[in-house]
Every structure is written in structure tokens, then in C-alpha cells.
Design an enzyme around this catalytic site. Structure first.
Site, short mmCIF file in Angstrom:
data_model
loop_
_atom_site.label_atom_id
_atom_site.label_comp_id
_atom_site.label_asym_id
_atom_site.label_seq_id
_atom_site.Cartn_x
_atom_site.Cartn_y
_atom_site.Cartn_z
N GLN A 185 0.82 -1.22 0.00
CA GLN A 185 0.00 0.00 0.00
C GLN A 185 0.85 1.27 0.00
OE1 GLN A 185 -3.25 0.32 -0.29
NE2 GLN A 185 -3.84 -1.81 -0.03
N ALA A 206 1.98 -4.16 -8.24
CA ALA A 206 1.71 -3.10 -9.23
C ALA A 206 0.27 -2.61 -9.22
CB ALA A 206 2.07 -3.61 -10.64
N HIS A 207 -0.68 -3.50 -8.86
CA HIS A 207 -2.08 -3.15 -9.13
C HIS A 207 -2.70 -2.16 -8.15
CE1 HIS A 207 -4.49 -5.72 -6.29
NE2 HIS A 207 -3.38 -6.40 -6.22
N THR A 246 8.70 -18.24 -16.28
CA THR A 246 8.94 -17.29 -17.37
C THR A 246 8.49 -15.89 -16.96
OG1 THR A 246 8.65 -19.04 -18.98
CG2 THR A 246 8.42 -16.78 -19.79
N CYS A 332 -11.00 -7.78 3.17
CA CYS A 332 -10.62 -9.07 2.60
C CYS A 332 -11.56 -10.17 3.04
CB CYS A 332 -9.18 -9.41 2.98
SG CYS A 332 -8.07 -8.28 2.16
C1 LIG Z 1 -3.11 -5.82 -1.75
C2 LIG Z 1 -2.20 -6.20 -0.63
C3 LIG Z 1 -1.54 -7.43 -0.61
C4 LIG Z 1 -1.75 -8.47 -1.68
O1 LIG Z 1 -1.18 -8.07 -2.89
P1 LIG Z 1 -1.47 -8.88 -4.24
O2 LIG Z 1 -0.51 -8.26 -5.19
O3 LIG Z 1 -2.89 -8.62 -4.57
O4 LIG Z 1 -1.18 -10.31 -3.97
C5 LIG Z 1 -0.67 -7.69 0.42
N1 LIG Z 1 -0.47 -6.80 1.40
C6 LIG Z 1 -1.10 -5.61 1.43
C7 LIG Z 1 -0.83 -4.66 2.54
C8 LIG Z 1 -1.99 -5.28 0.42
O5 LIG Z 1 -2.62 -4.12 0.47
#
Ligand SMILES: *Cc1c(COP(=O)(O)O)cnc(C)c1O
Length: 387
Positions: A185, A206-207, A246, A332
Site C-alpha cells: 500500500q 503493481a495493481h 517465465t 478481505c
Molecule cells: C493488496 C495487498 C496485498 C496483496 O497483494 P497482491 O498483489 O494482490 O497479492 C498484500 N499486502 C497488502 C498490505 C496489500 O494491500
């Protein structure tokens, strides 16, 4: 029908158009395997990955060799925690983490406990921050790892990671306690420097910063100390043996682009998010049943997490759904009815914890949208309050 206003940027974010553009060539023309050393297609992919790796390393003051690409922060956390545990179990079997961590930290710890490791889950203060003297007291001669997230995904609080890094650093060389931080975050939103903060391992994704889903990285320190990790995926020996598979070139290129944009526009974007958050809070705080969760200033600019005393959380979520896309405090676990473990760690009752809303403000939100959201939340809460 109008789509709801998106205010769930801690869950995920849309791919930025500039990121999308950067990724496109690597799906079709330059589709090669970065490990193919015998032809142009492989070289193109390898060169794109090299540039991306350099950019990501530079963004956190690491070297390119210290970046291991993974499928996201969940995998990075698993690799860090289980990889360190397996590699250092002869030195000690004690790990320290915090009750408010993401499940991708807590669940690997529960798994390790089943193998005989001992885990200390530090409590947090009512503002969501860890107490540093409590953390220091928890360190034992057999402690091998401390894992504390940089920014919380529910309440946005920023843990004192530079101070924790210093505590670990000061113990060396008598005792080597590695410091891992889940920065999923925090990356791109606050400055992160693995050297000055003495971070040994750091999980990225990245997302959450307008990159694609399914790509992340683990920073693994190579000097002072050189961290040794047992791989969790075996195969072709990619990523210096730490993570076979890969390389996903388009996602990697997009990740680097997303991070570059986030860092270049960090000050401006965080100021905009802060302005919007403050406006939202000003509007909502006229409700007397509302309270803010987490420290009021040591938090991500785009995070507002609030609880409503005496309100049914599920009914509130239903009322909000058509207008605004948010998560309840238990992001979550929103499929389940279990209250958020983060909010109960702050001392909330299960009822209050489930009557909570997390607003995650991002790059594309505007003050006009927030006006609509604030009015709708006020009207919904007033219609649901029995008094
Ligand atoms: C979103 C998140 C994750 C999980 O990340 P992903 O890339 O979706 O597996 C882990 N830790 C925190 C603090 C997050 O906000």
C-alpha cells in the site's frame, strides 16, 4: 444505469492509460521469452525486463540484482517469510509480526507455527501503530525475522518502519534480525528507501498503483547483510534461483511505468488525495455516531476509515452500493461476515468493527464525486439510524 463512484483504491486500481500503452508491444510484436538468448525476440524481452528492473530498483534505492519479480505482494510475502524461515531455522525459530498485518503475512505465519516456529503477534495502540518499546522487548536471542507493513490496507496507518529498521540494524553483528516490510500500500505513495530505512526484504505490487494485477516484486538485500532465501517455486532457476517461471514481460514493463509515474507525481497526487479526504471527513463528521479509525495524520493521504456507532454495517453497505464502491472495514473478509481483525485489534467490538467503511481515494477521484458520495452517506446513515 450509472456505474458507482469508485472509492476502493486499497483493493485495486484501474490500469493507467500510460501504463497500458507501455505494456502493449510486449503482448504481440515483442512477445519473446526473456530467457531466450539465441534470437531477437528474446533479446527484446530481456532488454525490456532489464530496464524495468533498473527503474524499480532505483525507485527504492536498491540495485537491480536485489529485485525478484513475483506474481504480487501475496507471493512476495510468502517468499519472504517462508523463504527466510527455511533458510535461517538453524539460527532460530522465532518471528515477530503485528496483529494488523495483511492475511498474506498472518497466514504464512500460522503455517510456520504448525511446523514448530514461534510467532509473536504484537498488538497495536488504539491509533493502529505499533509500540516500539514493546517491539524491542519482544526480540529474543532466537528471533530471526521481524515483519511489519509500511502502510495498512484497511486503516492506512503508516508504521514507523525506519525506526524498526534501525532497531534491527543496531543489533547486528551480535544478532542478525532480518527486517521485512509489506509495502504493497505504501509504494509510490510515500518515499521508501531500503538503505536509509534498513529494510532487508520488501514486498511490492503493481495493481495498487495503476499497474496490472498479477505482477509484483520482492526486494532482497544482497549486502550488509546478504539475505539468503529458500525458493518456494522451483524450476528453470529464473531470478537467480529465487523464483522460477517465465518472466511476464508486459506486466513487468507496466509495473515499472506505473511506479515511475507514481513517484514523479507523488507530491502532487498525495496532496490532491489529502484535500479530497479532508473534505470527505469534514462533511461526514457532522454525524455524531461517526469515529475515525487509525492515527489522524500518520496515514495514507487517500485513506479514510470510519465506524458508525449503533448502525447495521451490512444495511449501510447495501444502501451505499448503487452510488459508491467502497469496502467495509473487513475488506478481505467481505464475503464472510467476520469483523475486520484490524479493527478488533484497535479495541473495537465486533459490532462496531462491522459497521465500518473504508474509503480509498485515488488518482482519478474528484471533489465533485466526493460531494455526491458525502451526501449519499449522510442520507443513508440518517435513514438507518433508529434515533
Ligand atoms: C493488496 C495487498 C496485498 C496483496 O497483494 P497482491 O498483489 O494482490 O497479492 C498484500 N499486502 C497488502 C498490505 C496489500 O494491500
Amino acid at each position: 444505469m450509472q456505474r458507482p463512484i469508485y472509492l476502493d483504491c486499497h483493493a485495486t486500481t484501474p490500469v493507467d492509460e500510460r501504463v497500458w500503452e507501455a505494456m502493449l508491444p510486449y503482448f504481440r510484436e515483442s512477445f519473446g521469452n526473456a530467457a531466450s538468448t539465441g534470437h531477437l525476440y528474446g533479446w527484446e524481452a530481456a532488454s525490456a525486463v532489464k530496464l524495468a528492473r533498473e527503474a524499480i530498483a532505483k525507485a527504492i534505492n536498491a540495485t537491480p540484482e536485489e529485485i525478484v519479480f513475483t506474481s504480487g505482494a501475496t507471493e512476495s510475502n510468502n517468499l519472504a517469510i517462508k523463504g527466510v524461515a527455511e533458510s535461517y531455522h538453524q539460527k532460530g525459530r522465532h518471528i515477530i509480526t503485528v496483529q494488523t498485518e495483511h492475511s498474506a503475512i498472518l497466514d504464512p505465519c500460522v503455517y510456520l507455527a504448525s511446523l514448530g516456529f514461534e510467532i509473536t503477534y504484537l498488538p497495536v495502540r488504539s491509533d493502529g501503530l505499533v509500540d516500539l518499546s514493546e517491539l524491542e522487548r519482544a526480540i529474543r536471542p532466537d528471533t530471526i525475522l521481524i515483519s511489519v507493513m509500511a502502510a495498512n490496507n484497511e486503516i492506512g496507518v503508516l508504521q514507523p518502519i525506519a525506526e524498526i529498521g534501525q532497531i534491527c540494524h543496531d543489533r547486528a553483528p551480535q544478532q542478525q534480525v532480518l527486517f521485512h516490510s509489506d509495502a504493497a500500500q505504501a509504494i509510490g505513495k510515500i518515499p521508501l528507501d531500503v538503505m536509509t530505512m534498513h529494510i532487508d526484504l520488501m514486498s511490492l505490487t503493481a495493481h495498487k498503483i495503476y499497474g496490472a494485477k498479477g505482477i509484483g516484486a520482492l526486494y532482497v538485500r544482497r549486502r550488509n547483510p546478504r539475505v539468503s532465501l529458500t525458493p518456494q517455486l522451483h524450476g528453470g532457476g529464473h531470478e537467480r534461483g529465487m523464483r522460477s517461471g517465465t518472466l511476464y514481460t508486459p506486466q513487468i514493463v507496466g509495473f515499472a511505468k506505473a511506479l515511475e509515474i507514481a513517484i514523479a507525481s507523488q507530491a502532487e497526487e498525495q496532496q490532491q488525495a489529502l484535500t479530497i479526504r479532508q473534505h470527505l471527513w469534514e462533511c461526514l463528521s457532522e454525524l455524531d455516531c461517526i469515529s475515525l479509525n487509525g492515527h489522524s495524520t500518520k496515514r495514507l493521504a487517500g485513506n479514510l476509515n470510519v465506524s458508525f456507532t449503533g448502525l447495521n454495517g451490512q444495511l449501510l453497505m447495501l444502501a451505499l452500493q448503487p452510488i459508491v464502491a467502497v469496502s467495509s472495514g473487513s475488506a478481505c473478509a467481505s464475503a464472510k461476515t467476520a469483523p475486520s481483525h484490524v479493527l478488533t485489534a484497535l479495541g473495537h467490538s465486533p459490532e462496531l468493527a462491522s459497521a465500518s467503511i473504508r474509503f480509498g481515494i485515488g488518482r482519478f477521484n474528484t471533489l465533485e464525486e466526493i460531494e455526491i458520495v458525502a451526501n449519499h452517506v449522510l442520507a443513508s446513515v440518517r435513514s438507518l439510524r433508529p434515533i
